[in-house]
Design a protein around this motif. Structure first.
Motif, short mmCIF file in Angstrom:
data_model
loop_
_atom_site.label_atom_id
_atom_site.label_comp_id
_atom_site.label_asym_id
_atom_site.label_seq_id
_atom_site.Cartn_x
_atom_site.Cartn_y
_atom_site.Cartn_z
N ALA A 1 0.37 -12.42 -3.83
CA ALA A 1 0.55 -11.58 -2.64
C ALA A 1 1.82 -10.75 -2.68
CB ALA A 1 0.53 -12.46 -1.39
N PHE A 2 2.89 -11.25 -3.28
CA PHE A 2 4.17 -10.55 -3.27
C PHE A 2 4.45 -9.80 -4.56
CE2 PHE A 2 4.55 -13.80 -0.07
CZ PHE A 2 5.27 -13.19 0.95
N SER A 3 3.46 -9.69 -5.42
CA SER A 3 3.68 -9.02 -6.69
C SER A 3 2.53 -8.05 -6.96
CB SER A 3 3.80 -10.05 -7.83
OG SER A 3 4.22 -9.43 -9.03
N SER A 4 2.48 -7.53 -8.18
CA SER A 4 1.39 -6.65 -8.60
C SER A 4 0.59 -7.38 -9.67
CB SER A 4 1.96 -5.34 -9.16
OG SER A 4 2.36 -5.53 -10.52
N HIS B 1 0.83 -1.21 0.00
CA HIS B 1 0.00 0.00 0.00
C HIS B 1 0.86 1.26 0.00
CE1 HIS B 1 -3.20 2.82 1.04
NE2 HIS B 1 -2.44 3.25 2.04
N ASP B 2 1.95 1.22 0.76
CA ASP B 2 2.75 2.43 0.97
C ASP B 2 3.72 2.71 -0.17
OD1 ASP B 2 3.82 4.62 2.57
OD2 ASP B 2 5.58 3.35 2.82
N GLN B 3 4.37 1.68 -0.73
CA GLN B 3 5.41 1.90 -1.71
C GLN B 3 5.05 1.38 -3.11
OE1 GLN B 3 9.34 0.82 -0.47
NE2 GLN B 3 9.21 1.92 1.46
N LEU B 4 4.54 0.16 -3.16
CA LEU B 4 4.24 -0.39 -4.49
C LEU B 4 3.13 0.36 -5.19
CD1 LEU B 4 4.52 -4.28 -4.28
CD2 LEU B 4 6.20 -2.60 -5.03
N SER B 5 2.17 0.86 -4.43
CA SER B 5 1.06 1.58 -5.06
C SER B 5 1.55 2.79 -5.84
CB SER B 5 0.04 2.01 -4.01
OG SER B 5 0.65 2.84 -3.02
N THR B 6 2.61 3.45 -5.34
CA THR B 6 3.18 4.60 -6.05
C THR B 6 3.84 4.16 -7.35
OG1 THR B 6 3.58 5.70 -3.94
CG2 THR B 6 4.78 6.53 -5.85
N LEU B 7 4.56 3.04 -7.31
CA LEU B 7 5.23 2.55 -8.51
C LEU B 7 4.25 2.06 -9.57
CD1 LEU B 7 8.07 0.49 -6.75
CD2 LEU B 7 8.27 2.75 -7.80
N THR C 1 6.11 -7.01 -21.44
CA THR C 1 7.26 -6.58 -22.23
C THR C 1 8.58 -7.18 -21.76
OG1 THR C 1 7.69 -4.64 -20.85
CG2 THR C 1 6.07 -4.39 -22.64
N ALA C 2 8.59 -7.79 -20.58
CA ALA C 2 9.82 -8.33 -19.98
C ALA C 2 10.86 -7.25 -19.74
CB ALA C 2 10.40 -9.45 -20.85
N GLN C 3 10.40 -6.01 -19.50
CA GLN C 3 11.29 -4.90 -19.20
C GLN C 3 11.22 -4.57 -17.71
OE1 GLN C 3 13.32 -3.42 -21.63
NE2 GLN C 3 12.55 -5.18 -22.79
N VAL C 4 12.38 -4.27 -17.13
CA VAL C 4 12.42 -3.91 -15.71
C VAL C 4 11.71 -2.58 -15.50
CG1 VAL C 4 13.89 -3.30 -13.77
CG2 VAL C 4 14.54 -5.20 -15.27
N THR C 5 10.77 -2.56 -14.59
CA THR C 5 10.02 -1.35 -14.26
C THR C 5 10.60 -0.64 -13.04
OG1 THR C 5 7.97 -2.26 -15.16
CG2 THR C 5 7.75 -0.47 -13.58
N ALA C 6 10.96 -1.40 -12.02
CA ALA C 6 11.48 -0.79 -10.78
C ALA C 6 12.22 -1.84 -9.97
CB ALA C 6 10.34 -0.20 -9.96
N ALA C 7 13.11 -1.37 -9.11
CA ALA C 7 13.83 -2.24 -8.17
C ALA C 7 13.90 -1.52 -6.83
CB ALA C 7 15.21 -2.57 -8.70
#
Length: 401
Positions: free
Chosen positions: A275-278, A226-232, A306-312
């Motif tokens: 649960a651990f992904s989007s 909720h706090d971090q992934l939602s922004t990404l 697309t198999a492209q990195v979105t965020a880390a």
């Protein structure tokens, strides 16, 4: 030095925090003992899967082939997770569930990472170790059971701290570690209880605190999402879970994640909607190779289409604390010597808990007997109380003699 009133308050807090949690702490110690040696017990029971021996440089099958082989056994299910053991990258374990949502209804399929051959379908929700694990983790009650055990862990910490405060005045007339063998059986058990309690003090604090943290894992993960992934995930807002037919090659996604963090190894993969992904990413959790960094995870979100990195994103401090606490709770850091030490301390804590409960029940029986004066009556209250350094509160007119 504490005043008599302060001593009574500390004693009351210690007594009831101990009594409320003792039975559950006994259960956790007894179920935790086999879990310390779960790998070794698995080998004895024949439930541990090992990849067949092959030359070290044997080529690996693609991740797509591995998941296809596992999914073919249960085509009505969805692939939720895929993981590799820390000590054997020749294996994949693929978790299949009815839906991507969290559930206890799952199948775990072991697949050879080199040939994509299915090696085993492990029974993960039956057997002795499964029962021990569920009793230890959540009492078969899900999140409510975890939070309840977390509260019992908090009471354990209160009992330990209050016991330490009370230990000094109790031991003022006794040598450290003295067990008065010439006295009654109850006094001998009291002294042994106090001795083992103070010896296991640090261990009990560590295991109690890490166990309590582990019970918050589900809530921590939800807060992180909720706090971090939602922004990404703002660019994906309103889009449904990516259908399997529209997902790109998984091997390409894996290579993209590993290229972002060279030198790290894969721990596990969470697929879209789990649960651990989007709903839109294959999330790869990578780990380091040192004893400490192997417990810390770096999530890498790769677009499922697309198999492209979105965020880390870096994990927040509270998830880092959770990851560090999990192996420390079971003594997984130092190999077999640490496991044996953890087991011995666990057994000593069982004695502390059991003896504390026995002493309290024995005191109640003596107080109820007309032939035995109630505790404290001969000494005017608190002067005869025997505080304890660990769970299992009791008071004794003999203990302070």
């Amino acid at each position: 030095m504490l005043s008599p009133t302060a001593l009574r308050r500390w004693s009351w807090t210690h007594k009831w925090s101990s009594l409320v949690c003792t039975v559950f702490m006994l259960l956790l110690c007894l179920t935790g003992l086999p879990l310390i040696f779960h790998h070794e017990i698995g080998h004895l029971l024949g439930t541990e899967v090992e990849a067949p021996a092959m030359p070290a440089h044997t080529p690996r099958a693609s991740l797509d082939q591995v998941l296809t082989a596992a999914h073919a056994l249960h085509p009505e299910r969805v692939v939720q997770f895929a993981s590799q053991p820390e000590d054997d990258d020749a294996l994949w374990f693929v978790t299949l569930t009815p839906t991507p949502a969290p559930t206890q209804d799952f199948k775990s399929i072991a697949v050879d990472a080199r040939t994509a051959a299915v090696l085993s379908e492990r029974p993960v929700n039956e057997g002795f170790m499964y029962v021990m694990f569920r009793l230890h983790v959540d009492l078969f009650a899900g999140l409510a059971g975890k939070l309840f055990l977390g509260f019992m862990g908090l009471l354990l910490l209160v009992a330990i701290v209050t016991g330490v405060v009370l230990y000094a005045p109790f031991m003022r007339k006794l040598a450290f570690g003295e067990v008065r063998r010439e006295r009654s059986a109850r006094v001998k058990w009291l002294d042994l209880h106090n001795l083992l309690g103070i010896v296991t003090l640090v261990w009990a604090l560590v295991v109690g605190a890490t166990g309590m943290i582990n019970t918050w894992a589900d809530l921590m993960i939800k807060y992180w999402q909720h706090d971090q992934l939602s922004t990404l995930l703002k660019p994906y807002e309103g889009q449904p879970v990516v259908p399997v037919a529209e997902r790109g090659p998984l091997q390409q996604s894996l290579q993209a994640a590993q290229a972002l963090a060279p030198g790290m190894k894969l721990s596990f993969i969470a697929f879209p909607g789990t649960a651990f992904s989007s709903p839109h990413h294959n999330t790869f959790f990578l780990r380091g190779e040192t004893p400490l960094t192997s417990r810390l995870l770096q999530p890498v979100l790769v677009d499922a289409r697309t198999a492209q990195v979105t965020a880390a994103p870096q994990l927040p401090w509270y998830l880092t604390a959770l990851l560090v606490s999990q192996p420390l709770h079971f003594g997984d850091y130092g190999g077999m010597p640490m496991k044996i030490l953890w087991a011995l301390l666990d057994i000593a804590t069982v004695v502390v808990l059991g003896s504390g409960l026995y002493l309290w029940l024995k005191k109640g029986a003596q107080a109820a007997s007309p032939a035995v004066p109630a505790a404290g009556s001969a000494r005017g209250g608190f002067a005869g109380e025997a505080p304890l350094p660990a769970p299992g509160a009791t008071r004794s007119t003999e203990g302070a003699a």
